[in-house]
Every structure is written in structure tokens, then in C-alpha cells.
Design an enzyme around this catalytic site. Structure first.
Site, short mmCIF file in Angstrom:
data_model
loop_
_atom_site.label_atom_id
_atom_site.label_comp_id
_atom_site.label_asym_id
_atom_site.label_seq_id
_atom_site.Cartn_x
_atom_site.Cartn_y
_atom_site.Cartn_z
N PRO A 1 0.82 -1.21 0.00
CA PRO A 1 0.00 0.00 0.00
C PRO A 1 0.86 1.26 0.00
O PRO A 1 1.88 1.32 0.68
CB PRO A 1 -0.81 -0.11 1.29
CG PRO A 1 -0.10 -1.10 2.13
CD PRO A 1 0.64 -2.01 1.20
N GLU A 2 0.49 2.23 -0.81
CA GLU A 2 1.15 3.52 -0.81
C GLU A 2 0.18 4.56 -0.23
O GLU A 2 -0.90 4.22 0.22
CB GLU A 2 1.61 3.88 -2.23
CG GLU A 2 2.69 2.91 -2.73
CD GLU A 2 3.50 3.46 -3.91
OE1 GLU A 2 3.57 4.69 -4.06
OE2 GLU A 2 4.05 2.64 -4.66
N LYS B 1 2.59 6.94 5.19
CA LYS B 1 1.90 5.67 5.29
C LYS B 1 1.60 5.27 6.73
O LYS B 1 1.19 4.15 6.98
CB LYS B 1 2.72 4.59 4.57
CG LYS B 1 2.82 4.89 3.07
CD LYS B 1 3.30 3.71 2.27
CE LYS B 1 4.79 3.64 2.24
NZ LYS B 1 5.26 2.56 1.34
N ARG C 1 1.76 -10.90 6.19
CA ARG C 1 3.23 -10.99 6.23
C ARG C 1 3.82 -10.36 7.49
O ARG C 1 5.03 -10.42 7.70
CB ARG C 1 3.80 -10.35 4.97
CG ARG C 1 3.28 -11.07 3.72
CD ARG C 1 3.87 -10.54 2.45
NE ARG C 1 5.30 -10.75 2.39
CZ ARG C 1 6.08 -10.34 1.37
NH1 ARG C 1 5.53 -9.70 0.36
NH2 ARG C 1 7.37 -10.56 1.39
N ARG D 1 20.06 18.07 -0.92
CA ARG D 1 20.33 16.66 -0.68
C ARG D 1 21.40 16.09 -1.62
O ARG D 1 22.03 15.10 -1.33
CB ARG D 1 19.02 15.85 -0.77
CG ARG D 1 19.11 14.47 -0.19
CD ARG D 1 19.59 14.48 1.26
NE ARG D 1 18.73 15.21 2.15
CZ ARG D 1 17.82 14.67 2.96
NH1 ARG D 1 17.63 13.38 2.94
NH2 ARG D 1 17.11 15.42 3.77
N ARG E 1 14.66 -2.65 -6.84
CA ARG E 1 13.38 -2.65 -7.55
C ARG E 1 13.62 -2.25 -9.01
O ARG E 1 14.65 -2.57 -9.57
CB ARG E 1 12.41 -1.71 -6.84
CG ARG E 1 12.00 -2.25 -5.49
CD ARG E 1 11.13 -1.31 -4.72
NE ARG E 1 11.88 -0.15 -4.24
CZ ARG E 1 11.37 0.78 -3.46
NH1 ARG E 1 10.12 0.69 -3.06
NH2 ARG E 1 12.09 1.81 -3.06
#
Ligand SMILES: [Zn+2]
Length: 279
Positions: A2-3, A61, A115, A158, A268
Site C-alpha cells: 500500500p502507498e 503511510k 506478512r 540533498r 526494484r
């Protein structure tokens, strides 16, 4: 996984059921689900029973429910966390049940997590309303506390690649791999663009694109939402219907027809159009 939009759909779905509800019973079915509550299951239940949930909140989240005791009940859905209210349709897989709540009006709230990367815990609330354990998480784009100028300054400072910056929860929260790729495609930015090279107009376009994909995903999540079954599965209608770049390897870019490229990114993938999103 889920995002942000999926977690916001869950918050909105839970709100009418839990806001104002008094907790009269708590059962922990699996200790791993409350591992962040270091004092254990008995303490977790004792901190909750008798309290009333006064609101539903979210940052990135993380979900949290302020309590009239001054504490907050926090939750993270992890990979597979799910809330179900009442289970009237008997669709719940009890093998995945981790925590049950009973409210004063007999409403049952279940937390399931196949999970068990997600979890629930109680901690003292802070004066400004943000729980201490998520104070380091930056506001997300749906948060009234989000401000463009400090975000832009922090991003430029950054010295990394734009997609890595978007996934850094201390810069901006709630953007995962899928929404990052979708927003970068819309804004026509290559995922490896150095943050220091991003112009203000490009950053404005990127933030607008992120707001768009969130709004579309919230709409899609809302349409599949059943009031009795608050569900998160990472397969909302948005994922099936509206993706322009993510998961579209070799399919034509909806803007220019060039085949979408997939590249390895950390552990990913990144998907982008090599013609619209030039490095
Ligand atoms: Zn293209």
C-alpha cells in the site's frame, strides 16, 4: 504494497466507524503485530481499554488515532496490513488476524496482516498532535503542513538523484516506487536527474504531477470501497487502469509512442520513456 493513496482510503473508510468509539476490549492474536509496543500485549490492551478514539490521522503511510487519554494508537500497514470492520460478509481470513478491538456499541474492528511487516502500538501524544515516533517523517502532499519552499530547499540540498529524493521519507512522505515513476513520467523528468539541476518550474510540475496521481488513485480507491470491508491490497483500480509508465515495459509511451524502458533501481525497477524523459 500500500502507498499513500491506499492508506488514505483506509483512513477515510475507518473514520465513521472509529471516531468517537470507546474501546471496551482488545485481543492480541499475534505478538509480532505489536512488536513496536515494547511493554507487551497486556500493556497494549490496558492502555486502550476504556479510552475513546477522538480522530483519525495519517502522515505518509502511518495512521494514528488520538485517544481521550492523551495517548495515540499508531498503525503501519507494512506490506499486507488490512482493517476489517464487523466482517458481516464473513470474508475475513482468520489465519491472518493479528489484533481485535471491540467498541462499546459492539462494533468489531480487526487488524489482519499476512506478512506481519505492519503493526500497531500505543505511545504518548505530543502537544502538536504528531506522535513522537513519526516526528522525523516529512509531511506528505495531502497534509496541510506541507510547504513548497522548505521542501524545495531540502531537496536541492540533498545532492542526490530525483527519484531517490522522492522516496526519502525525511524529505517528503508517502511517495513509493509506483507513484514516483508515474509522477516523473507526467513531469517528463528522468529518474536519475541530479536534484541540484532541477529548475523551480520543473519541481512545480513534478509536485503538481504527484498531486494528480494521488487524486486519481484516491478516486479509484474510493470507487471500490465497501463500507463494511476496509481493505488494502495494492491492486486498487488505479493500478490496473491508469498506469502510464510503471510496469509498462515495451508498451508504447501514451504521449509519444516510444517503448517504455525498465531499468534496475536499488532492489526494484524504474520505468520511464527514453524520449520524453531525457537525462
Ligand atoms: Zn514518451
Amino acid at each position: 504494497m500500500p502507498e499513500l493513496p491506499e492508506v488514505e482510503v483506509v483512513r477515510r473508510g475507518l473514520d465513521p466507524w472509529v471516531r468517537g468509539a470507546r474501546i471496551v476490549g482488545v485481543t492480541v492474536h499475534h505478538p509480532r503485530a505489536i512488536r513496536r509496543h515494547l511493554a507487551g500485549a497486556n500493556d497494549f490492551a490496558a492502555a486502550l481499554v476504556g479510552t475513546k478514539i477522538t480522530d483519525t490521522r495519517r502522515r505518509g503511510k502511518f495512521l494514528w488515532f488520538p485517544l481521550d487519554s492523551g495517548d495515540v494508537l499508531l498503525g503501519h500497514l507494512g506490506m499486507s496490513g488490512q482493517f476489517i470492520v464487523n466482517d458481516s460478509a464473513h470474508t475475513m481470513n482468520r489465519a491472518h488476524l493479528r489484533v481485535s478491538f471491540t467498541f462499546e456499541d459492539d462494533t468489531q474492528l480487526y487488524f489482519l496482516d499476512q506478512r506481519t511487516f505492519g503493526g500497531l502500538w500505543v505511545e504518548p501524544g505530543a502537544a502538536d498532535g504528531t506522535p513522537p515516533s513519526i516526528a522525523h517523517i516529512a509531511p506528505d502532499l495531502l497534509d496541510p503542513a506541507f510547504a513548497m519552499a522548505p521542501f524545495a530547499a531540502a531537496l536541492k540540498g540533498r545532492r542526490t538523484e530525483i527519484k531517490r529524493a522522492l522516496l526519502d521519507q525525511t524529505l517528503i512522505s508517502g511517495v513509493g516506487n509506483i507513484y514516483a515513476d508515474e509522477a516523473l513520467w507526467r513531469a517528463q523528468l528522468h529518474y536519475r536527474r541530479p536534484t541540484a539541476s532541477i529548475q523551480s518550474s520543473e519541481l512545480d510540475a513534478l509536485v503538481a504531477a504527484m498531486r494528480e496521481v494521488f487524486a486519481e488513485a484516491l478516486t479509484a480507491g474510493g470507487t471500490s470501497f465497501d463500507a463494511l470491508y476496509v481493505n488494502v491490497n495494492g491492486n486498487s483500480g488505479y493500478f490496473d487502469r491508469s498506469l502510464k509508465a510503471y510496469g509498462q515495459k515495451d508498451r508504447p509511451c501514451p504521449r509519444c509512442g516510444t517503448p517504455i524502458v525498465r531499468e534496475a533501481f536499488t532492489n526494484r525497477s524504474s520505468f520511464y520513456c527514453p524520449r520524453c524523459q531525457v537525462l
